[in-house]
Design an enzyme around this catalytic site. Structure first.
Site, PDB file in Angstrom:
ATOM      1  N   HIS A  78       6.167  79.164  93.657  1.00  0.00           N
ATOM      2  CA  HIS A  78       7.065  78.202  93.010  1.00  0.00           C
ATOM      3  C   HIS A  78       6.920  76.849  93.697  1.00  0.00           C
ATOM      4  O   HIS A  78       7.918  76.230  94.094  1.00  0.00           O
ATOM      5  CB  HIS A  78       8.522  78.685  93.067  1.00  0.00           C
ATOM      6  CG  HIS A  78       8.867  79.582  91.903  1.00  0.00           C
ATOM      7  ND1 HIS A  78       8.430  80.862  91.809  1.00  0.00           N
ATOM      8  CD2 HIS A  78       9.606  79.359  90.781  1.00  0.00           C
ATOM      9  CE1 HIS A  78       8.876  81.409  90.676  1.00  0.00           C
ATOM     10  NE2 HIS A  78       9.581  80.521  90.029  1.00  0.00           N
TER      11      HIS A  78
ATOM     12  N   HIS B 183      12.227  85.821  85.055  1.00  0.00           N
ATOM     13  CA  HIS B 183      10.784  85.513  85.071  1.00  0.00           C
ATOM     14  C   HIS B 183      10.259  85.652  83.646  1.00  0.00           C
ATOM     15  O   HIS B 183      10.234  86.749  83.080  1.00  0.00           O
ATOM     16  CB  HIS B 183      10.090  86.480  86.028  1.00  0.00           C
ATOM     17  CG  HIS B 183       8.593  86.397  86.078  1.00  0.00           C
ATOM     18  ND1 HIS B 183       7.919  85.256  86.462  1.00  0.00           N
ATOM     19  CD2 HIS B 183       7.641  87.337  85.834  1.00  0.00           C
ATOM     20  CE1 HIS B 183       6.600  85.512  86.430  1.00  0.00           C
ATOM     21  NE2 HIS B 183       6.419  86.756  86.050  1.00  0.00           N
TER      22      HIS B 183
ATOM     23  N   GLU C 250       7.480  85.785  82.080  1.00  0.00           N
ATOM     24  CA  GLU C 250       6.410  86.716  81.694  1.00  0.00           C
ATOM     25  C   GLU C 250       6.894  88.169  81.577  1.00  0.00           C
ATOM     26  O   GLU C 250       6.199  89.017  81.040  1.00  0.00           O
ATOM     27  CB  GLU C 250       5.258  86.638  82.706  1.00  0.00           C
ATOM     28  CG  GLU C 250       4.427  85.365  82.616  1.00  0.00           C
ATOM     29  CD  GLU C 250       4.997  84.223  83.438  1.00  0.00           C
ATOM     30  OE1 GLU C 250       6.216  84.200  83.721  1.00  0.00           O
ATOM     31  OE2 GLU C 250       4.207  83.326  83.799  1.00  0.00           O
TER      32      GLU C 250
ATOM     33  N   ASP D  82      12.414  83.557  91.336  1.00  0.00           N
ATOM     34  CA  ASP D  82      12.880  84.214  90.104  1.00  0.00           C
ATOM     35  C   ASP D  82      13.766  85.422  90.417  1.00  0.00           C
ATOM     36  O   ASP D  82      14.750  85.692  89.706  1.00  0.00           O
ATOM     37  CB  ASP D  82      11.691  84.653  89.235  1.00  0.00           C
ATOM     38  CG  ASP D  82      10.921  83.468  88.659  1.00  0.00           C
ATOM     39  OD1 ASP D  82      11.406  82.328  88.772  1.00  0.00           O
ATOM     40  OD2 ASP D  82       9.833  83.703  88.103  1.00  0.00           O
TER      41      ASP D  82
ATOM     42  N   GLU E  40      15.043  75.175  88.026  1.00  0.00           N
ATOM     43  CA  GLU E  40      14.968  76.171  89.106  1.00  0.00           C
ATOM     44  C   GLU E  40      15.294  75.553  90.468  1.00  0.00           C
ATOM     45  O   GLU E  40      15.977  76.162  91.288  1.00  0.00           O
ATOM     46  CB  GLU E  40      13.592  76.839  89.136  1.00  0.00           C
ATOM     47  CG  GLU E  40      13.405  77.826  87.994  1.00  0.00           C
ATOM     48  CD  GLU E  40      12.097  78.597  88.082  1.00  0.00           C
ATOM     49  OE1 GLU E  40      12.129  79.810  87.829  1.00  0.00           O
ATOM     50  OE2 GLU E  40      11.038  77.992  88.385  1.00  0.00           O
TER      51      GLU E  40
ATOM     52  N   GLU F 276       6.292  85.206  93.107  1.00  0.00           N
ATOM     53  CA  GLU F 276       5.413  84.262  92.414  1.00  0.00           C
ATOM     54  C   GLU F 276       5.531  82.879  93.041  1.00  0.00           C
ATOM     55  O   GLU F 276       6.646  82.428  93.328  1.00  0.00           O
ATOM     56  CB  GLU F 276       5.873  84.185  90.937  1.00  0.00           C
ATOM     57  CG  GLU F 276       5.078  83.264  90.063  1.00  0.00           C
ATOM     58  CD  GLU F 276       5.739  83.075  88.683  1.00  0.00           C
ATOM     59  OE1 GLU F 276       6.978  82.964  88.600  1.00  0.00           O
ATOM     60  OE2 GLU F 276       4.988  83.047  87.701  1.00  0.00           O
TER      61      GLU F 276
ATOM     62  N   HIS G 236       8.705  75.405  85.203  1.00  0.00           N
ATOM     63  CA  HIS G 236       8.387  76.249  86.360  1.00  0.00           C
ATOM     64  C   HIS G 236       8.445  75.453  87.667  1.00  0.00           C
ATOM     65  O   HIS G 236       7.719  74.475  87.826  1.00  0.00           O
ATOM     66  CB  HIS G 236       7.002  76.869  86.199  1.00  0.00           C
ATOM     67  CG  HIS G 236       6.629  77.750  87.349  1.00  0.00           C
ATOM     68  ND1 HIS G 236       7.199  78.995  87.541  1.00  0.00           N
ATOM     69  CD2 HIS G 236       5.789  77.558  88.394  1.00  0.00           C
ATOM     70  CE1 HIS G 236       6.694  79.528  88.642  1.00  0.00           C
ATOM     71  NE2 HIS G 236       5.850  78.680  89.177  1.00  0.00           N
TER      72      HIS G 236
HETATM   73 ZN    ZN Z   1      10.588  80.777  88.207  1.00  0.00          ZN
HETATM   74 MN    MN Z   2       8.425  83.033  86.955  1.00  0.00          MN
END
Ligand code: ZN
Ligand code: MN
Length: 257
Positions: free
Chosen positions: A30, A114, A116, A39, A174, A28, A169
């Site tokens: 970032h 992650h 989701e 992630d 992170e 994904e 995010h």
């Molecule tokens: Zn992430």
């Molecule tokens: Mn994520």
């Protein structure tokens, strides 16, 4: 786990207290400064750090996740973001857990990196437990690692006030953790200067691409540092290890609890 022979793995499983960790990530976007595998890489690193504290073992990561949502991961519009249908993720999770149960694993920790993923992992766990039946001794903990951040850690990492996990995010947490665990994969000079995203309290389908900053970062990562990453990593992994010991290794297990 993937570097062990089956005989060595079987020997490790003879220890009734062995805890297996299943990290779950995503491919994904970032932002321009962090890798697509953020992630995945962080769930692996945190699972590994906790495993070292409890003499556990880490299974190969599930490195594709459920679809990125605009308000938590920027959405599906970005090149590189590569996601699974929910049912696919649930079934992968169910299938590997069923195999772990067949091997005789008694303690499994699903470490989600992650956001989701969470309900599809939950569904996979439920399907697996239903399938292997009540006679199985397998017990499972599922967690999102950021939920273990204490108020004290958050106030050290965000001295000017914590904006909330919703906008984290590719932001300070992170980026700091990546600087701690994988400094060579972070491009500090590419951190964008966009304002934090502002979202309405609803979703639209198809998603509204203009809700998301064009960089894909939901709030600024400028204040990230390796030192903050070390603070978060140390506190979070210690707290997770404590929960694992509490649930899986304390005396109450000896009476079949
Ligand atoms: Zn992430
Ligand atoms: Mn994520």
């Amino acid at each position: 786990m993937s570097s062990l022979s089956w005989t060595t793995y079987q020997e490790r499983l003879r220890d009734e207290r062995l805890v297996l960790f299943l990290p779950c990530g995503a491919l994904e976007q970032h932002g321009p400064h962090l890798p697509l595998g953020t992630d995945t890489l962080l769930s692996m690193a945190i699972a590994q750090s906790v495993a070292e504290q409890v003499n556990g073992l880490v299974a190969p990561v599930i490195n594709y996740g459920y679809k990125s949502q605009p308000k938590s991961g920027g959405g599906q519009y970005f090149p590189g973001t590569t996601s699974l249908d929910g049912q696919s993720l649930s079934h992968i999770t169910r299938d590997v857990i069923r195999e772990f149960a067949r091997h005789g694993v008694k303690h499994l920790v699903v470490v989600d990196g992650h956001y989701e993923n969470q309900w599809f992992l939950t569904e996979g766990i439920d399907l697996a437990l239903r399938e292997i039946g009540p006679s199985s001794r397998l017990r499972i903990m599922r967690l999102e690692y950021w939920d273990f951040c204490t108020e004290e850690t958050l106030s050290r990492v965000f001295p000017d006030g914590f904006p909330g996990f919703a906008l984290e995010h590719a932001a300070v947490i992170e980026t700091s953790l990546m600087l701690h665990y994988y400094p060579n994969l972070v491009h500090l000079d590419r951190i964008p200067v966009d304002d934090a995203a502002v979202f309405p309290p609803y979703d639209l389908y198809p998603p509204c691409i203009h809700w998301v900053p064009s960089s894909g970062v939901l709030s600024s990562a400028k204040a990230a540092s390796a030192e903050k990453g070390a603070v978060i990593a140390q506190q979070v992994t210690e707290s997770i290890a404590k929960a694992v010991v509490h649930e899986f290794m304390s005396e109450k297990l000896n009476d079949g609890g």
